[in-house]
Design a protein around this motif. Structure first.
Motif, PDB file in Angstrom:
ATOM      1  N   MET A   1       0.839  -1.181   0.000  1.00  0.00           N
ATOM      2  CA  MET A   1       0.000   0.000   0.000  1.00  0.00           C
ATOM      3  C   MET A   1       0.889   1.251   0.000  1.00  0.00           C
ATOM      4  O   MET A   1       1.826   1.361   0.775  1.00  0.00           O
ATOM      5  CB  MET A   1      -0.900  -0.008   1.234  1.00  0.00           C
ATOM      6  CG  MET A   1      -1.768   1.228   1.333  1.00  0.00           C
ATOM      7  SD  MET A   1      -2.983   1.123   2.623  1.00  0.00           S
ATOM      8  CE  MET A   1      -2.165   1.993   3.925  1.00  0.00           C
ATOM      9  N   MET A   2       0.560   2.162  -0.868  1.00  0.00           N
ATOM     10  CA  MET A   2       1.322   3.407  -0.970  1.00  0.00           C
ATOM     11  C   MET A   2       0.897   4.356   0.150  1.00  0.00           C
ATOM     12  O   MET A   2      -0.291   4.497   0.425  1.00  0.00           O
ATOM     13  CB  MET A   2       1.059   4.047  -2.323  1.00  0.00           C
ATOM     14  CG  MET A   2       1.872   5.242  -2.608  1.00  0.00           C
ATOM     15  SD  MET A   2       1.563   5.752  -4.316  1.00  0.00           S
ATOM     16  CE  MET A   2       2.729   7.033  -4.475  1.00  0.00           C
ATOM     17  N   THR A   3       1.869   4.995   0.797  1.00  0.00           N
ATOM     18  CA  THR A   3       1.545   5.963   1.844  1.00  0.00           C
ATOM     19  C   THR A   3       1.785   7.370   1.319  1.00  0.00           C
ATOM     20  O   THR A   3       2.688   7.620   0.532  1.00  0.00           O
ATOM     21  CB  THR A   3       2.397   5.725   3.103  1.00  0.00           C
ATOM     22  OG1 THR A   3       3.767   5.823   2.764  1.00  0.00           O
ATOM     23  CG2 THR A   3       2.099   4.368   3.715  1.00  0.00           C
ATOM     24  N   PHE A   4       0.934   8.265   1.785  1.00  0.00           N
ATOM     25  CA  PHE A   4       1.001   9.661   1.368  1.00  0.00           C
ATOM     26  C   PHE A   4       1.314  10.526   2.570  1.00  0.00           C
ATOM     27  O   PHE A   4       0.859  10.240   3.682  1.00  0.00           O
ATOM     28  CB  PHE A   4      -0.343  10.099   0.770  1.00  0.00           C
ATOM     29  CG  PHE A   4      -0.724   9.371  -0.480  1.00  0.00           C
ATOM     30  CD1 PHE A   4      -0.253   9.783  -1.711  1.00  0.00           C
ATOM     31  CD2 PHE A   4      -1.553   8.267  -0.421  1.00  0.00           C
ATOM     32  CE1 PHE A   4      -0.611   9.114  -2.867  1.00  0.00           C
ATOM     33  CE2 PHE A   4      -1.912   7.581  -1.563  1.00  0.00           C
ATOM     34  CZ  PHE A   4      -1.441   8.004  -2.799  1.00  0.00           C
ATOM     35  N   PRO A   5       2.065  11.609   2.374  1.00  0.00           N
ATOM     36  CA  PRO A   5       2.289  12.544   3.483  1.00  0.00           C
ATOM     37  C   PRO A   5       0.953  13.141   3.931  1.00  0.00           C
ATOM     38  O   PRO A   5       0.074  13.424   3.113  1.00  0.00           O
ATOM     39  CB  PRO A   5       3.185  13.628   2.882  1.00  0.00           C
ATOM     40  CG  PRO A   5       3.699  13.077   1.597  1.00  0.00           C
ATOM     41  CD  PRO A   5       2.769  12.019   1.156  1.00  0.00           C
ATOM     42  N   VAL A   6       0.802  13.320   5.207  1.00  0.00           N
ATOM     43  CA  VAL A   6      -0.460  13.798   5.770  1.00  0.00           C
ATOM     44  C   VAL A   6      -0.809  15.190   5.240  1.00  0.00           C
ATOM     45  O   VAL A   6      -1.985  15.502   5.038  1.00  0.00           O
ATOM     46  CB  VAL A   6      -0.380  13.803   7.319  1.00  0.00           C
ATOM     47  CG1 VAL A   6      -1.633  14.361   7.935  1.00  0.00           C
ATOM     48  CG2 VAL A   6      -0.119  12.396   7.835  1.00  0.00           C
ATOM     49  N   THR A 158      -8.230   7.403   2.610  1.00  0.00           N
ATOM     50  CA  THR A 158      -6.831   6.996   2.502  1.00  0.00           C
ATOM     51  C   THR A 158      -6.067   7.347   3.784  1.00  0.00           C
ATOM     52  O   THR A 158      -5.312   6.516   4.307  1.00  0.00           O
ATOM     53  CB  THR A 158      -6.154   7.655   1.287  1.00  0.00           C
ATOM     54  OG1 THR A 158      -6.863   7.261   0.105  1.00  0.00           O
ATOM     55  CG2 THR A 158      -4.699   7.260   1.158  1.00  0.00           C
ATOM     56  N   LEU A 159      -6.279   8.553   4.293  1.00  0.00           N
ATOM     57  CA  LEU A 159      -5.604   8.948   5.547  1.00  0.00           C
ATOM     58  C   LEU A 159      -6.088   8.090   6.717  1.00  0.00           C
ATOM     59  O   LEU A 159      -5.300   7.767   7.595  1.00  0.00           O
ATOM     60  CB  LEU A 159      -5.842  10.424   5.831  1.00  0.00           C
ATOM     61  CG  LEU A 159      -5.028  11.416   5.007  1.00  0.00           C
ATOM     62  CD1 LEU A 159      -5.358  12.851   5.409  1.00  0.00           C
ATOM     63  CD2 LEU A 159      -3.537  11.158   5.155  1.00  0.00           C
ATOM     64  N   LYS A 160      -7.358   7.747   6.694  1.00  0.00           N
ATOM     65  CA  LYS A 160      -7.896   6.905   7.784  1.00  0.00           C
ATOM     66  C   LYS A 160      -7.241   5.526   7.764  1.00  0.00           C
ATOM     67  O   LYS A 160      -6.895   4.985   8.810  1.00  0.00           O
ATOM     68  CB  LYS A 160      -9.410   6.787   7.643  1.00  0.00           C
ATOM     69  CG  LYS A 160     -10.057   6.062   8.773  1.00  0.00           C
ATOM     70  CD  LYS A 160     -11.557   6.038   8.644  1.00  0.00           C
ATOM     71  CE  LYS A 160     -12.171   5.295   9.811  1.00  0.00           C
ATOM     72  NZ  LYS A 160     -13.612   5.198   9.698  1.00  0.00           N
ATOM     73  N   ARG A 161      -7.043   4.961   6.572  1.00  0.00           N
ATOM     74  CA  ARG A 161      -6.374   3.654   6.453  1.00  0.00           C
ATOM     75  C   ARG A 161      -4.913   3.736   6.868  1.00  0.00           C
ATOM     76  O   ARG A 161      -4.359   2.780   7.400  1.00  0.00           O
ATOM     77  CB  ARG A 161      -6.499   3.132   5.033  1.00  0.00           C
ATOM     78  CG  ARG A 161      -7.794   2.395   4.791  1.00  0.00           C
ATOM     79  CD  ARG A 161      -7.823   1.731   3.441  1.00  0.00           C
ATOM     80  NE  ARG A 161      -8.710   2.556   2.621  1.00  0.00           N
ATOM     81  CZ  ARG A 161      -8.420   3.038   1.437  1.00  0.00           C
ATOM     82  NH1 ARG A 161      -7.276   2.790   0.878  1.00  0.00           N
ATOM     83  NH2 ARG A 161      -9.277   3.777   0.778  1.00  0.00           N
ATOM     84  N   GLN A 162      -4.268   4.867   6.578  1.00  0.00           N
ATOM     85  CA  GLN A 162      -2.860   5.044   6.925  1.00  0.00           C
ATOM     86  C   GLN A 162      -2.654   5.269   8.424  1.00  0.00           C
ATOM     87  O   GLN A 162      -1.577   4.979   8.942  1.00  0.00           O
ATOM     88  CB  GLN A 162      -2.254   6.242   6.175  1.00  0.00           C
ATOM     89  CG  GLN A 162      -1.973   5.993   4.744  1.00  0.00           C
ATOM     90  CD  GLN A 162      -1.318   7.184   4.057  1.00  0.00           C
ATOM     91  OE1 GLN A 162      -1.247   7.200   2.870  1.00  0.00           O
ATOM     92  NE2 GLN A 162      -0.831   8.180   4.777  1.00  0.00           N
ATOM     93  N   ALA A 163      -3.674   5.795   9.102  1.00  0.00           N
ATOM     94  CA  ALA A 163      -3.526   6.171  10.523  1.00  0.00           C
ATOM     95  C   ALA A 163      -3.434   4.952  11.431  1.00  0.00           C
ATOM     96  O   ALA A 163      -3.787   3.882  11.171  1.00  0.00           O
ATOM     97  CB  ALA A 163      -4.682   7.053  10.962  1.00  0.00           C
TER      98      ALA A 163
END
Length: 163
Positions: A1-6, A158-163
């Protein structure tokens, strides 16, 4: 999964809001396209979403807060898309609107006289001052804000999945 800067998503949303408001102001003051009242209403959600994006960019806002703010941006863009779609309907006479036409100088009422003395009549909402490929500015705004709403929902998820 690709992560993005917040900070990426609020930055992109702020850039979209500034770009849209800049375009609106340039067409108004640079090219003389006078906006109607519905055009002004379509600007309000951009300002709201821009302020929400600026708040989300703050380092003091936790990630969960940023997710909520981005979701609120999605709501603002969805509302704007609805206003723009309504405006397109007014332009194409799909439904009636109170802001169609202008002041009737032949009218014999105190309200008509006051309106004439107050200055130039407001720009009618059913007038299409500019279009490309048969799509007016309101039409492009409906498409753009619909896309921004979808993007904002995706960004929040996407941010929720990354958190």
């Amino acid at each position: 999964m690709m992560t993005f800067p917040v900070r990426l998503f609020p930055s992109l949303l702020l850039l979209a809001c500034v770009g849209a408001m800049g375009t609106a102001l340039i067409t108004q003051y640079g090219f003389g396209l006078e906006p109607c009242i519905l055009c002004f209403y379509q600007r309000i959600p951009y300002v709201v979403a821009g302020v929400l994006a600026v708040i989300a960019l703050s380092s003091k806002v936790p990630v969960r807060g940023k997710i909520v703010l981005i979701a609120l941006c999605a709501l603002a863009f969805a509302i704007d898309s609805g206003i723009a779609f309504y405006h397109v309907g007014v332009e194409h006479h799909w439904w009636e609107s109170a802001c169609v036409g202008g002041v009737n100088p032949e009218a014999n009422s105190a309200e008509a006289l006051k309106a004439l003395l107050a200055g130039p009549p407001p720009v009618p909402c059913d007038r299409i001052p500019w279009s490309v490929f048969g799509i007016s500015m309101a039409g492009y705004n409906a498409l753009f804000t619909c896309g921004l709403a979808v993007f904002s929902v995706w960004a929040a998820r996407t941010l929720k999945r990354q958190a």
